[in-house]
Scaffold this motif. Structure first.
Motif, PDB file in Angstrom:
ATOM      1  N   VAL A  54      37.110 -69.464 -31.794  1.00  0.00           N
ATOM      2  CA  VAL A  54      36.603 -70.809 -32.095  1.00  0.00           C
ATOM      3  C   VAL A  54      35.518 -70.729 -33.168  1.00  0.00           C
ATOM      4  O   VAL A  54      35.533 -71.484 -34.141  1.00  0.00           O
ATOM      5  N   SER A 104      36.986 -69.772 -36.492  1.00  0.00           N
ATOM      6  CA  SER A 104      37.715 -70.904 -37.069  1.00  0.00           C
ATOM      7  C   SER A 104      36.772 -71.950 -37.652  1.00  0.00           C
ATOM      8  O   SER A 104      37.049 -72.519 -38.713  1.00  0.00           O
ATOM      9  N   GLN A 105      35.651 -72.199 -36.968  1.00  0.00           N
ATOM     10  CA  GLN A 105      34.711 -73.176 -37.503  1.00  0.00           C
ATOM     11  C   GLN A 105      34.068 -72.656 -38.793  1.00  0.00           C
ATOM     12  O   GLN A 105      33.943 -73.394 -39.770  1.00  0.00           O
ATOM     13  N   SER A 115      36.117 -80.456 -35.277  1.00  0.00           N
ATOM     14  CA  SER A 115      37.030 -80.385 -34.127  1.00  0.00           C
ATOM     15  C   SER A 115      36.647 -79.280 -33.148  1.00  0.00           C
ATOM     16  O   SER A 115      37.058 -79.320 -31.989  1.00  0.00           O
ATOM     17  N   TYR A 116      35.853 -78.299 -33.579  1.00  0.00           N
ATOM     18  CA  TYR A 116      35.437 -77.203 -32.705  1.00  0.00           C
ATOM     19  C   TYR A 116      34.154 -77.529 -31.940  1.00  0.00           C
ATOM     20  O   TYR A 116      33.708 -76.734 -31.126  1.00  0.00           O
ATOM     21  N   TYR A 135      25.196 -69.251 -30.263  1.00  0.00           N
ATOM     22  CA  TYR A 135      26.148 -70.338 -30.027  1.00  0.00           C
ATOM     23  C   TYR A 135      26.247 -70.601 -28.531  1.00  0.00           C
ATOM     24  O   TYR A 135      26.628 -69.700 -27.769  1.00  0.00           O
ATOM     25  N   MET A 178      28.337 -72.097 -25.758  1.00  0.00           N
ATOM     26  CA  MET A 178      29.761 -72.404 -25.637  1.00  0.00           C
ATOM     27  C   MET A 178      30.033 -73.150 -24.333  1.00  0.00           C
ATOM     28  O   MET A 178      29.407 -72.874 -23.310  1.00  0.00           O
ATOM     29  N   SER A 236      40.071 -74.535 -22.828  1.00  0.00           N
ATOM     30  CA  SER A 236      39.668 -74.178 -24.192  1.00  0.00           C
ATOM     31  C   SER A 236      38.144 -74.137 -24.280  1.00  0.00           C
ATOM     32  O   SER A 236      37.437 -74.643 -23.417  1.00  0.00           O
ATOM     33  N   TRP A 237      37.651 -73.530 -25.343  1.00  0.00           N
ATOM     34  CA  TRP A 237      36.214 -73.413 -25.572  1.00  0.00           C
ATOM     35  C   TRP A 237      35.817 -74.256 -26.773  1.00  0.00           C
ATOM     36  O   TRP A 237      36.545 -74.337 -27.750  1.00  0.00           O
ATOM     37  N   ARG A 238      34.628 -74.859 -26.699  1.00  0.00           N
ATOM     38  CA  ARG A 238      34.071 -75.627 -27.805  1.00  0.00           C
ATOM     39  C   ARG A 238      32.594 -75.253 -27.950  1.00  0.00           C
ATOM     40  O   ARG A 238      31.948 -74.793 -27.021  1.00  0.00           O
ATOM     41  N   ILE A 239      32.062 -75.520 -29.134  1.00  0.00           N
ATOM     42  CA  ILE A 239      30.675 -75.200 -29.452  1.00  0.00           C
ATOM     43  C   ILE A 239      29.789 -76.365 -29.015  1.00  0.00           C
ATOM     44  O   ILE A 239      29.950 -77.484 -29.492  1.00  0.00           O
TER      45      ILE A 239
END
Length: 145
Positions: A39, A42-43, A57-58, A120, A122, A129-132
């Motif tokens: 994640v 990707s960000q 989106s992250y 970060y 999380m 799923s994981w997000r920041i």
């Protein structure tokens, strides 16, 4: 002024998430660590190509709600998180649990050559799923990234 206010809101949200994020007793397993790092990777890749939609989106739902728009989010990142927005290099450090929150350390060399450590926060979503959920920058824990 707006940039400073957005940065202040981002920092306040990151600091206040202790009560909003599910408390974890143990660091995540290898599969979750890999997902967390994917994640963040990707960000950062989205920031590098100026893809604000993908970068936003992250972000965890609370962050998305707080900033409301991609433009607000990207203005905050560009103004207050240059090492994350345009890193020369980075590598992942330890995943730890701090006050019940999952924190991924990322050692970064910023665009000016200066080293920082990004912490970060999380958040695992109901679908797994994981997000920041927040990010703070601190003094470098390692000299190179």
């Amino acid at each position: 002024m707006i940039r400073h206010n957005l940065l202040s809101l981002w920092v306040l949200l990151a600091l206040s998430l202790a009560g909003a994020v599910a408390h974890a007793a143990d660091p995540p397993g290898e599969g979750d660590r890999a997902a967390i790092q994917a994640v963040i990777d990707s960000q950062i890749a989205a920031f590098r190509r100026d893809d604000g939609e993908a970068a936003f989106s992250y972000a965890a739902p609370a962050i998305r709600h707080m900033f409301g728009t991609v433009d607000n989010f990207m203005a905050m990142v560009r103004g207050g998180y240059r090492p994350v927005y345009r890193p020369q290099a980075y590598h992942f450090g330890a995943v730890t649990v701090v006050d019940g929150q999952i924190v991924q350390k990322v050692h970064i060399v910023g665009p000016d050559g200066g080293a920082v450590t990004a912490f970060y926060i999380m958040e695992q979503q109901p679908d797994g799923s994981w997000r920041i959920a927040g990010c703070s920058l601190g003094a470098p824990e390692e000299r190179s990234a």
